[in-house]
Design a protein around this motif. Structure first.
Motif, mmCIF file in Angstrom:
data_model
loop_
_atom_site.group_PDB
_atom_site.id
_atom_site.type_symbol
_atom_site.label_atom_id
_atom_site.label_comp_id
_atom_site.label_asym_id
_atom_site.label_seq_id
_atom_site.Cartn_x
_atom_site.Cartn_y
_atom_site.Cartn_z
ATOM 1 N N ALA A 18 0.838 -1.211 0.000
ATOM 2 C CA ALA A 18 0.000 0.000 0.000
ATOM 3 C C ALA A 18 0.870 1.257 0.000
ATOM 4 N N MET A 19 1.959 1.252 0.772
ATOM 5 C CA MET A 19 2.844 2.410 0.800
ATOM 6 C C MET A 19 3.501 2.615 -0.561
ATOM 7 N N PHE A 20 3.914 1.544 -1.200
ATOM 8 C CA PHE A 20 4.538 1.649 -2.513
ATOM 9 C C PHE A 20 3.536 2.146 -3.553
ATOM 10 N N ALA A 21 2.292 1.662 -3.474
ATOM 11 C CA ALA A 21 1.254 2.120 -4.402
ATOM 12 C C ALA A 21 0.985 3.612 -4.215
ATOM 13 N N ILE B 104 -7.117 11.940 9.611
ATOM 14 C CA ILE B 104 -6.974 10.800 10.514
ATOM 15 C C ILE B 104 -6.616 11.347 11.893
ATOM 16 N N ARG B 105 -7.352 10.897 12.897
ATOM 17 C CA ARG B 105 -7.038 11.353 14.248
ATOM 18 C C ARG B 105 -5.646 10.888 14.633
ATOM 19 N N MET B 106 -4.892 11.794 15.235
ATOM 20 C CA MET B 106 -3.506 11.481 15.588
ATOM 21 C C MET B 106 -3.407 10.386 16.654
ATOM 22 N N ASP B 107 -4.404 10.253 17.510
ATOM 23 C CA ASP B 107 -4.330 9.168 18.493
ATOM 24 C C ASP B 107 -4.447 7.815 17.805
ATOM 25 N N TRP B 108 -5.219 7.718 16.729
ATOM 26 C CA TRP B 108 -5.277 6.465 15.969
ATOM 27 C C TRP B 108 -3.945 6.218 15.265
ATOM 28 N N LEU B 109 -3.385 7.271 14.714
ATOM 29 C CA LEU B 109 -2.124 7.148 13.996
ATOM 30 C C LEU B 109 -1.013 6.681 14.934
ATOM 31 N N PHE B 110 -0.924 7.256 16.120
ATOM 32 C CA PHE B 110 0.147 6.924 17.057
ATOM 33 C C PHE B 110 -0.190 5.743 17.960
ATOM 34 N N SER B 111 -1.375 5.171 17.842
ATOM 35 C CA SER B 111 -1.741 4.021 18.681
ATOM 36 C C SER B 111 -0.819 2.833 18.432
ATOM 37 N N ILE B 112 -0.210 2.754 17.271
ATOM 38 C CA ILE B 112 0.717 1.656 17.002
ATOM 39 C C ILE B 112 1.902 1.702 17.965
ATOM 40 N N PHE C 191 1.013 11.627 -10.242
ATOM 41 C CA PHE C 191 0.274 12.887 -10.166
ATOM 42 C C PHE C 191 1.209 14.094 -10.182
ATOM 43 N N ARG C 192 2.336 13.995 -9.519
ATOM 44 C CA ARG C 192 3.235 15.147 -9.437
ATOM 45 C C ARG C 192 4.013 15.378 -10.723
ATOM 46 N N TYR C 193 4.599 14.327 -11.280
ATOM 47 C CA TYR C 193 5.529 14.514 -12.393
ATOM 48 C C TYR C 193 4.931 14.244 -13.768
ATOM 49 N N MET C 194 3.883 13.459 -13.841
ATOM 50 C CA MET C 194 3.286 13.200 -15.151
ATOM 51 C C MET C 194 2.070 14.088 -15.403
ATOM 52 N N LEU C 195 1.267 14.281 -14.371
ATOM 53 C CA LEU C 195 0.051 15.090 -14.525
ATOM 54 C C LEU C 195 0.238 16.516 -14.036
ATOM 55 N N ASN C 196 1.391 16.806 -13.434
ATOM 56 C CA ASN C 196 1.685 18.130 -12.881
ATOM 57 C C ASN C 196 0.580 18.589 -11.925
ATOM 58 N N LEU C 197 0.123 17.666 -11.110
ATOM 59 C CA LEU C 197 -0.957 17.928 -10.169
ATOM 60 C C LEU C 197 -0.568 17.320 -8.815
ATOM 61 N N PRO C 198 0.222 18.045 -8.022
ATOM 62 C CA PRO C 198 0.665 17.476 -6.739
ATOM 63 C C PRO C 198 -0.516 17.202 -5.801
ATOM 64 N N ILE C 199 -0.466 16.057 -5.166
ATOM 65 C CA ILE C 199 -1.503 15.676 -4.205
ATOM 66 C C ILE C 199 -0.833 15.383 -2.867
ATOM 67 N N GLY C 200 -1.464 15.798 -1.809
ATOM 68 C CA GLY C 200 -0.869 15.621 -0.487
ATOM 69 C C GLY C 200 -1.282 14.337 0.189
ATOM 70 N N TRP C 201 -2.436 13.812 -0.166
ATOM 71 C CA TRP C 201 -2.921 12.635 0.545
ATOM 72 C C TRP C 201 -2.041 11.413 0.306
ATOM 73 N N ALA C 202 -1.439 11.289 -0.873
ATOM 74 C CA ALA C 202 -0.581 10.140 -1.147
ATOM 75 C C ALA C 202 0.680 10.203 -0.280
ATOM 76 N N ASN C 203 1.220 11.390 -0.103
ATOM 77 C CA ASN C 203 2.372 11.554 0.778
ATOM 78 C C ASN C 203 1.984 11.232 2.216
ATOM 79 N N VAL D 217 3.621 8.342 4.671
ATOM 80 C CA VAL D 217 4.221 8.626 5.980
ATOM 81 C C VAL D 217 3.540 7.808 7.076
ATOM 82 N N VAL D 218 2.214 7.771 7.062
ATOM 83 C CA VAL D 218 1.478 7.006 8.073
ATOM 84 C C VAL D 218 1.838 5.525 7.982
ATOM 85 N N LEU D 219 1.863 4.997 6.762
ATOM 86 C CA LEU D 219 2.191 3.584 6.600
ATOM 87 C C LEU D 219 3.637 3.293 6.984
#
Length: 172
Positions: free
Chosen positions: A26-29, A127-135, A37-49, A53-55
């Motif tokens: 999932a992280m690689f995808a 995403i709530r940070m407590d869920w993110l850091f629960s790991i 999106f960034r380099y081919m479509l010239n449309l940067p998206i933040g959710w993929a980054n 990071v979360v994964l």
């Protein structure tokens, strides 16, 4: 240890590896989507980054808690490898008891901080940070349980294995 426990442990270990592999895929995808999106479509998206990071956080802590075995840990063991079994057992117990003390003492503060983080959310996916850091809570509990078990084995069982550079590998 009964063979039913050993087979259950093996099954759980393989499922933990499967979860780790799924997170890596999932992280690689998400990483590939971000590149397209960034380099081919010239449309940067933040959710993929953000997903990457979360994964990554979950991947590292999940793997350290449930997949990486003690003998696969990276460490500076020049003196440890040269020690006799009794000295190696003492060295392991000192290190294990130190880790147990540090993780146990810090656990209430870490738990409070993770629970406090429910007021924050990630920028894009909300995403709530407590869920993110629960790991991290899962990681600490798993490490405490692992080192309690390993300390028990070191005290009443056999000494930790001597490092054999001939058998060193990637864990495969």
């Amino acid at each position: 240890m009964p063979s039913s426990y050993r087979s259950l442990g093996g099954w759980l270990y393989r499922r933990a590896e499967n979860v780790l592999a799924a997170m890596l895929v999932a992280m690689f995808a998400a990483f590939l989507v971000q590149i397209v999106f960034r380099y081919m479509l010239n449309l940067p998206i933040g959710w993929a980054n953000e997903i990457s990071v979360v994964l990554w956080i979950w991947l590292v802590l999940w793997g350290a808690a449930f997949v990486v075995r003690e003998e696969e840990e990276i460490r500076f063991d020049l003196f440890y490898a040269a020690a006799r079994p009794r000295v190696r057992r003492i060295m392991f117990l000192v290190a294990a008891l130190s880790l147990l003390a540090l993780y146990t003492i810090s656990f209430p503060a870490v738990l409070d901080y993770v629970m406090f983080m429910k007021v924050e959310k990630t920028a894009y996916l909300k995403i709530r940070m407590d869920w993110l850091f629960s790991i991290y809570i899962v990681f600490v509990i798993a490490i405490i349980a692992r080192y309690l078990w390993l300390s028990w084995q070191a005290m009443f069982g056999k000494a930790p294995q001597e490092f054999d550079p001939i058998k060193a590998g990637s864990g495969v």
